[in-house]
Design a protein around this motif. Sequence first.
Motif, PDB file in Angstrom:
ATOM      1  N   SER A  68     -11.619  82.753 114.356  1.00  0.00           N
ATOM      2  CA  SER A  68     -12.685  83.723 114.613  1.00  0.00           C
ATOM      3  C   SER A  68     -13.672  83.161 115.619  1.00  0.00           C
ATOM      4  O   SER A  68     -14.033  81.978 115.542  1.00  0.00           O
ATOM      5  N   ASN A  71     -10.986  88.206 115.870  1.00  0.00           N
ATOM      6  CA  ASN A  71     -10.294  87.536 114.778  1.00  0.00           C
ATOM      7  C   ASN A  71      -8.792  87.642 114.990  1.00  0.00           C
ATOM      8  O   ASN A  71      -8.275  88.692 115.401  1.00  0.00           O
ATOM      9  N   GLU A 121     -17.109  90.203 117.956  1.00  0.00           N
ATOM     10  CA  GLU A 121     -16.331  89.226 117.199  1.00  0.00           C
ATOM     11  C   GLU A 121     -14.854  89.473 117.429  1.00  0.00           C
ATOM     12  O   GLU A 121     -14.407  90.627 117.548  1.00  0.00           O
ATOM     13  N   LEU A 134      -6.702  81.907 110.095  1.00  0.00           N
ATOM     14  CA  LEU A 134      -7.601  82.863 110.743  1.00  0.00           C
ATOM     15  C   LEU A 134      -8.467  82.123 111.747  1.00  0.00           C
ATOM     16  O   LEU A 134      -9.133  81.154 111.395  1.00  0.00           O
TER      17      LEU A 134
END
Length: 788
Positions: free
Chosen positions: A518, A544, A542, A516
């Motif tokens: 981010s 991701n 944000e 992941l």
Amino acid sequence: MIAAASRRLVLFAGLMLFAGQGAWAFSAFTAEEIRVEGVQRLESGTVLTYLPLSVGDRVDQSRSAQAIRALYDTGLFEDVSLGRDGNTLVVNVRERPEIASFTIEGNKQIGGDELKESLRQQGMAEGELYKRALLDQLRLELQRQYYANGFYAVNVETEVTELDGNRVDIAINVEEGQVAKIADINIVGNEDFSDEELLDVISLESVKPFYAHPLTFWRSRANYSREKLLGDMETLNSFYQDQGYLRFNVTSIQVSLSPDKRDIFLTINVDEGDAYTISNIEFAGDLIVPESNLRALVSAREGQTFSRQLVTDTANRISSGLADFGYAFSEVDPLTRPDDEEKTVEVTFFVEPGKRAYVRRIQFSGNQKTNDETLRREMRQFEGATFARRAVERSRVRLARLQFIEQATVETEPVPGSEDLVDVDFSVSERPAGTLQFGVGFSDAQGFLINGSVSHSNFRGTGNRLRLQAETNSFARTLSGSWTDPYYTEDGISRTISAFYRDTEEIIRFGSGFDLNSIGAATTFGIPISEYSNFRIGFGVETNEISTRIDPITLGGQPTFLTSAELRQFIRQNGREFFTYELRTGWNRDTRNRSFFATRGANTSVNFDFKLPGSDVEYYNASFTHEQFFAVGTWSDWLSDKFVFETNLRVADTGVWGKGRDVPPYDNYFAGGARSVRGFQDGFLGPRDSFNNPFGGQFLTTMQNELVIPTFLESDNKSTRLSLFYDVGNVFSGADEFEYDDLRSSAGAAFYWFTPFFGLLRVSYAVYVDERPNDRVDRFQFSFGVGL
């Protein structure tokens, strides 16, 4: 030498006889010359400066006696006499020896730098003049102090060795022996209270076997000292006064010592008298507020048993109440009028408020790195305004809660020459606000980690906070930074700007086989809505990206996934990349006395954050947390305010409200470990994935309960804390899946230490764990180098 000494003795005796009866050994004459004999270290001229006679003066009985007294008063001489050789006055002296060395040995219980300084001030030090009377007095005083502390077998010996040049060596040798133990305490004359009840009140106790007090044997209270005994008699008197026995009296105390001086037997004779009740409560003096307001502050009531403590507390409450209205130096004197026939007492609170005070000036000291304005904006008491005790105390607490202030104290001083003006002086001690750290750490959730950070909680003395941090552990790498201005506006609205980058391989340390990436940033404002509470609102963005893993070695032509089936299903339904806009809201109320290792107060937070329309997935996060601290133990002076009960409740829920089929797994909740339910492996409570690894859930409820107990450490409850805990909680797939029977619980002990190099060290051991099949138990857990 003997003849000379005899001659001086006879001369001195004759002089004293002359001074007392008017006879004189030689006739009065006029001194044509003065000669000094017997000096060794001193010069003759030095002696003559102290002599109240000069050449040409007439020497008679009164002036001779005056001269001898003057020389003795200097403290330089052991012997002084006057003689006559024709018309020459002969002054015969014997100087006091000089102390060449002074030592004291064997004094372990009484000594140290304070004793040495005291002896030096009294003249018992190298280079001072030796006085035998002072040495004898010192020996007796040392012996008295040892007796007062229960060392009755002490032996204090002094040794004086004469040296050349009229010098001496002085040595004091102390054989302390053993402290006398209290073998028995007998209380005579008590009828309404048993011996056991009264012995629990006082601090002294008789010797008990180890098994009777195994936890406190090392601090035995059976050691006798006179100061403790006198203090216990005051405590005993207060106890009876608080129970209404106004005429209670300790009639006598007998202290008996065994022949070997090791055992002490105490007999305390008391006269209890009778218990008195309150017949009437009145107010007198200058009642500047309505009497009804004063009565609301009274703890005692008519008809109840008199209590000195309740009456004193009431007087203090009235005085504090008047101080909140500006009467900074009010005095409230509780007067009692007993009726010995009816066994009742009238209580009158005599109020002298004085003049109403106004604050002339608020001053700060100790703030070497902090701007005056940074401290002044925390004030709730203002210059030129009426003095208010509550506002001053709240101002002090606000200063103490600043991250860069270690301690804050306050004093109120009257302005000289004025009856209605005061100055309020705050004294602060600063802790290092800027840190540059590089270190290692470990936690059950993250494994070993390496971190580095640059932070400053008081940037250029303004109170603004800057933080830059980089961290890497066994499965994640993170870069983050933030800037907080606690007074972005003059009204106290704060603003925090933050950004982060995170590259992770698992959800937690034991994850589900995915990567992941981010990146995010946010701006958040804190809006004060009362003295203790504030509202939070902010906006963040944000992005991701989730990457799955496949085993490079395939079986039968089919790929082998290292990513759980649950995560692959989420990707099929929602995709791999998510860009979100987030609205952050929350409310917080904090009444704790300090933010680190609090002992009283509460901290409550309600947060509701949700992804705004236009995000790739639209869901919310809602949480409620409540910390409460209670002081529960005042069992003795040593334990006072050290027993603290703490409860920490957390309930959190997340769910989809718009676009998307499910909440991303990286925003799921996890439980188990030091921050939720200790005794269970970190993250392993709640839903699992197809690999039996933690997958997290969307509804969490945990409660940690701790009883903080005192330790023998000097920093107890300041930088260290020992507690007994009982935790309960779990994580569920959703709120509708919650089952009370599925909650897990554990109990054990925990130790916290704020280390100077590795941050907060947490150690816990769960003695009891309510485990079920498939649960993973980890009774011993520790972490260091990570935050609160």
